[in-house]
Scaffold this motif. Structure first.
Motif, mmCIF file in Angstrom:
data_model
loop_
_atom_site.group_PDB
_atom_site.id
_atom_site.type_symbol
_atom_site.label_atom_id
_atom_site.label_comp_id
_atom_site.label_asym_id
_atom_site.label_seq_id
_atom_site.Cartn_x
_atom_site.Cartn_y
_atom_site.Cartn_z
ATOM 1 N N THR A 18 42.315 32.488 48.354
ATOM 2 C CA THR A 18 43.291 32.580 47.271
ATOM 3 C C THR A 18 43.768 34.020 47.107
ATOM 4 O O THR A 18 42.958 34.930 46.885
ATOM 5 C CB THR A 18 42.675 32.089 45.953
ATOM 6 O OG1 THR A 18 42.228 30.738 46.124
ATOM 7 C CG2 THR A 18 43.687 32.147 44.826
ATOM 8 N N VAL A 71 45.338 36.838 45.046
ATOM 9 C CA VAL A 71 45.544 37.180 43.632
ATOM 10 C C VAL A 71 46.015 38.631 43.562
ATOM 11 O O VAL A 71 45.353 39.531 44.097
ATOM 12 C CB VAL A 71 44.254 37.002 42.809
ATOM 13 C CG1 VAL A 71 44.480 37.459 41.365
ATOM 14 C CG2 VAL A 71 43.787 35.553 42.839
ATOM 15 N N LEU A 88 40.058 37.700 37.212
ATOM 16 C CA LEU A 88 39.908 36.449 37.952
ATOM 17 C C LEU A 88 39.549 35.289 37.034
ATOM 18 O O LEU A 88 40.016 34.162 37.245
ATOM 19 C CB LEU A 88 38.850 36.607 39.042
ATOM 20 C CG LEU A 88 39.232 37.503 40.217
ATOM 21 C CD1 LEU A 88 38.119 37.534 41.259
ATOM 22 C CD2 LEU A 88 40.538 37.038 40.868
ATOM 23 N N TYR A 144 42.689 34.221 35.658
ATOM 24 C CA TYR A 144 43.454 33.500 36.690
ATOM 25 C C TYR A 144 42.912 32.086 36.864
ATOM 26 O O TYR A 144 43.675 31.112 36.899
ATOM 27 C CB TYR A 144 43.386 34.262 38.005
ATOM 28 C CG TYR A 144 44.069 33.545 39.146
ATOM 29 C CD1 TYR A 144 45.443 33.696 39.373
ATOM 30 C CD2 TYR A 144 43.359 32.689 39.985
ATOM 31 C CE1 TYR A 144 46.073 33.022 40.413
ATOM 32 C CE2 TYR A 144 43.984 32.014 41.017
ATOM 33 C CZ TYR A 144 45.331 32.183 41.230
ATOM 34 O OH TYR A 144 45.959 31.511 42.248
#
Length: 520
Positions: A108, A110, A132, A135
């Motif tokens: 992923t 980010v 995170l 997120y």
């Protein structure tokens, strides 16, 4: 003639102009923008490792990062699988979501809110975790487990050239990515190859921490074995892929119950557990340290790991480990040849027993032993304790409400005496005076420190038969552990009263605490 030539030229030019204006000419087709590659990530497991490529706003992704990191993770997955199978734990390894056809792992991407300098080694990990978690809260489908590997791009991986998190932090871990971090270079003898070993091995070492693994060192025989070599959770980040490197059985025993390795699909991973060591025996026999015991627990334990850590520093990289399966009836036993330890001579040790619960939780109990002139002196194990029925506290320096002095005699390791701290906090020295009800022969004392803060370090023990005339037995240093440990007197004596004077704490603070005091 010149006139004719001129006219002919004009006619040709007009024809060319007419041709160019009236007849469409073929044009090159415009380049089509590259279509984003789509992946079909799948996994047969319920829980999979979260892999995040975290990019601060002052740097871009490294070249071919998805391919390189996918190959590294698949390489590491095979490495774990090999050792899990070798120790009899089955076809288990860390679960990843993978596009099998294209050999790509789900990673992923980010984008961080700030520049790299906002995420330094000291404290930067916490900042990244906060971003995170935010997120993941808004993208819940991107979080597949409690375990997360975070990779950050850098221009130069060398420690003096970058200041980013590079460690395990709970069930998170942090590592880096740079353009030449590629499994293709692992065998190279040049600087590029050594860097690949260091940082790919480092990535897998830190991932081990996120998967619940502590440090440990290989045994002496494994160090010489070309099939084993260096333990990954020791200094294997300097040997991985280039020289023999392996996972110890203790590491695999812990991985066996890890959420992203286990085949269990329950939802109670890492729920709170309760475990009590009801019996512990230790002896030195035939050049082996033999430890056995029994436990009571509310969540089953299937493996017990034994980490022998030289107490000569504050690090545990040099802890040599063993592990055994739990026997029927919640009993265990292990024999550890001392010639497998690198340090003997005059070396104190902390022995950490890690009980591996099936839900991934780990209960840890610590004990101590010492080598003196190569002879092993055991400082733990159950003794023939004096019966404490009828014992009483007759004097104490101070106590806290609810943490009274009588707790050191109640047989419950979870309760403790604590010096006064809520108001007018008392300072060292602290003391307790105990009446055994009648004169008894004493060979030594056993102390159980509080399982937490305020462990007592330096003490003096005094004995008396009338509470007026006291005989000092000397000054002693207790152990900074959470289990019973013993102090042997120079010679047994018959007394009714004893006083323990606490003079300092391991944390350097003014407070004292103690869970149990016994005599043998």
């Amino acid at each position: 003639m010149k006139t004719f030539t001129y006219l002919l030229s004009v006619v040709v030019m007009m024809a060319l102009v007419a041709c160019s204006s009236d007849t469409p000419q073929p044009q090159p087709e415009p380049e089509k923008p590259e279509e984003p590659v789509s992946y079909n990530y799948t996994s047969s497991a319920k829980y999979n490792l979260n892999v995040v490529y975290f990019v601060p706003n002052d740097i871009s992704e490294r070249q071919e990062w998805h391919r390189r990191l996918s190959e590294i993770l698949l390489h590491g997955q095979d490495f774990i699988l090999k050792h899990m199978k070798a120790y009899g734990f089955g076809n288990k390894t860390v679960h990843l979501k993978v596009d099998e056809e294209q050999a790509r792992v789900k990673i992923t991407l980010v984008n961080g809110k700030y520049a790299t300098s906002h995420y330094p080694s000291e404290g930067g990990g916490t900042k990244i975790i906060e971003e995170l978690e935010t997120y993941f809260a808004s993208h819940p489908d991107e979080k597949d487990s409690d375990h997360t590997l975070v990779l950050m791009p850098v221009d130069n991986p060398d420690p003096g050239q970058r200041d980013i998190p590079y460690y395990g932090y709970g069930r998170y871990c942090f590592a880096l990515d740079y353009n030449e971090m590629d499994v293709a270079y692992l065998k190279d003898e040049d600087e590029r190859g050594q860097r690949a070993t260091t940082y790919i091995g480092g990535l897998l070492h830190e991932l081990g921490h996120a998967l619940n693994l502590p440090h440990n060192k290989q045994t002496v025989s494994a160090d010489k074995n070309p099939e084993q070599g260096t333990a990954l959770m020791g200094s294997g980040n300097y040997t991985y892929g280039k020289y023999p490197t392996y996972l110890t059985r203790a590491s695999c025993a812990i991985l066996n119950n890890c959420q992203v390795v286990s085949t269990d699909e329950s939802t109670n991973f890492y729920s709170e557990v309760s475990l009590k060591v009801t019996d512990i025996q230790a002896k030195y026999e035939n050049s082996e340290l033999k430890v056995s015991g029994s436990i009571e627990c509310d969540v089953p334990v299937n493996q017990v790991c034994f980490y022998n850590d030289p107490a000569t520093d504050n690090a545990d990289y040099d802890a040599v480990s063993w592990s055994v399966a739990m026997d029927e009836g919640n009993t265990f036993s292990v024999s550890m040849p001392v010639n497998e330890l690198f340090q003997r001579g005059n070396t104190p040790y902390v022995l950490r027993l890690r009980f591996c619960h099936q839900n991934g939780a780990i209960s840890t109990y610590s004990y101590t032993y010492t080598f003196k002139d190569d002879n092993l002196l055991i400082e733990f194990g159950d003794k023939d304790y004096l019966d404490r029925q009828g014992w009483s506290i007759v004097d104490f320096s101070s106590e806290e409400a609810g943490e009274q002095a009588t707790n050191v005699l109640d047989g419950d390791h979870s309760t403790f005496w604590h010096s006064r701290w809520s108001t007018n906090a008392a300072s060292y020295p602290h003391y307790l005076t105990i009446d055994m009800g009648q004169s008894q022969t004493i060979s030594g004392f056993t102390f159980v420190q509080r399982d937490g803060m305020r462990k007592v370090k330096d003490i003096e023990i005094l004995l008396s038969n009338d509470m007026e005339n006291w005989e000092s037995q000397g000054s002693f240093v207790l152990k900074n552990i959470n289990t019973a440990h013993h102090i042997e007197l120079n010679q047994p004596g018959t007394y009714r009263y004893f006083k323990v004077i606490a003079k300092s704490a391991f944390d350097g603070q003014q407070f004292a605490a103690m869970a149990e005091i016994m005599c043998f």
